[in-house]
Write a protein that holds these residues in place. Sequence first.
Motif, PDB file in Angstrom:
ATOM      1  N   ASP A 191      -5.526 -22.202 -23.237  1.00 35.38           N
ATOM      2  CA  ASP A 191      -5.554 -21.200 -22.168  1.00 35.38           C
ATOM      3  C   ASP A 191      -6.903 -20.462 -22.170  1.00 35.38           C
ATOM      4  N   LYS A 192      -7.536 -20.338 -21.008  1.00 29.79           N
ATOM      5  CA  LYS A 192      -8.888 -19.765 -20.951  1.00 29.79           C
ATOM      6  C   LYS A 192      -8.930 -18.332 -21.482  1.00 29.79           C
ATOM      7  N   GLN A 193      -7.931 -17.517 -21.095  1.00 31.45           N
ATOM      8  CA  GLN A 193      -7.938 -16.120 -21.567  1.00 31.45           C
ATOM      9  C   GLN A 193      -7.802 -16.069 -23.089  1.00 31.45           C
ATOM     10  N   VAL A 194      -6.952 -16.951 -23.602  1.00 33.10           N
ATOM     11  CA  VAL A 194      -6.754 -16.985 -25.063  1.00 33.10           C
ATOM     12  C   VAL A 194      -8.074 -17.337 -25.739  1.00 33.10           C
ATOM     13  N   ASP A 196     -11.109 -17.005 -24.529  1.00 34.02           N
ATOM     14  CA  ASP A 196     -12.103 -15.929 -24.355  1.00 34.02           C
ATOM     15  C   ASP A 196     -11.849 -14.790 -25.345  1.00 34.02           C
ATOM     16  N   ARG A 197     -10.568 -14.433 -25.492  1.00 36.62           N
ATOM     17  CA  ARG A 197     -10.202 -13.330 -26.408  1.00 36.62           C
ATOM     18  C   ARG A 197     -10.566 -13.719 -27.853  1.00 36.62           C
ATOM     19  N   GLU A 200     -14.317 -13.514 -28.380  1.00 36.79           N
ATOM     20  CA  GLU A 200     -14.835 -12.142 -28.564  1.00 36.79           C
ATOM     21  C   GLU A 200     -14.620 -11.669 -30.009  1.00 36.79           C
TER      22      GLU A 200
END
Length: 267
Positions: A191-194, A196-197, A200
């Motif tokens: 998952d892209k958000q996962v 990205d998080r 970070e």
Amino acid sequence: MSRQDDMPAFKEIFKAAKHVVVLSGAGISAESGIPTFRGSGGFWRSYKSQDLATFGAFRRDPSLVWEFYHYRRELVLTKKPNPAHHSVAELEARGDRKVTVITQNIDGLHQSAGSKNVIELHGSLFKTRCLSCGQVQENRSSPICPALHGRGAPELETPRRDCIPEDKLPRCSDCSGLLRPHVVWFGENLDKQVLDRAGEELEQCDLCLVIGTSSVVYPAAMFAPQVAERGVPVAEFNMEPTPASHQFTFHFEGPCGTTVPEALKLD
Ligand code: BV8
Ligand code: ZN
């Protein structure tokens, strides 16, 4: 360069760390009684786990793949976090530094141990996703559907019981579409958000602990080496060296249920 098993040197760095990332794999749950992928437990019936963890396998035989995931759900529901999970959760609860768990595991044991800040890279055994409407739902029902009751035994069935008809497999409460486990299968993107998080956290941490992973599955296998490349200390906790060990500052060999609580003890 101090030796990789230099615990006093690790403790110095650990005491000063303000943002710790814990990257965990199946090995952190081994002492909770959950088989790892590449150890002897990596098999279910005559299949290698990773041959069943694909969308192709699910499309070909959703009944077989659901039996596999049902078996793992039911197994995990009888297991508890071990001292390695607890010591990570206790470190976060101390509140004197940021602690983020980035786990490859789908067993939820970090959360059961009390960890709050957890990124599940590969999803969860206890979430489903509808193939028709895409809805993701938390689901801890045991069994997840009547037809799977008593199914999923890891021993080979001879003769194999007949497949569960698709309309009796887990169905969406909204649109009655076929449900799949909300996990990332081989060949599927994370998952892209996962991602990205996780990226970070890996960029910001000043210490990374890599616990119980063989570091062979990508992209997760790249994460700790990326931290090491930034010159940030990485401590690996494993039963044996891994292909990534040579890139890390520390390598503590032994069962992580013992080595991790020892390392995270703040005297
Ligand atoms: C992706 C969820 C982009 C499901 C998992 C060809 C075609 C397609 C893809 C690929 C390809 N070749 C390579 C790839 C990429 C592929 C990959 O990396 N394959 C590997 C096998 C080479 N990756 C992917 O497909 C990923 N997606 O790349 O998307 C893409 C898209 C299309 C095409 C190309 C690229 C998705 C990967 C995620 C798969 N899903 N899990 C489920 O669980 O059912 S992976 C699953 O296996 C786990 O989540 C985990 O990530 C991995 C297992 O690894 P570990 O956790 O490390 O466990 P393992 O058993 O291996 O090791 C345990 C370790 O613990 C050992 O080191 C042991 O010594 C240690 N240990 C044991 N006991 C203890 C201990 N240590 C301490 N104490 C103990 N007591
Ligand atoms: Zn639906």
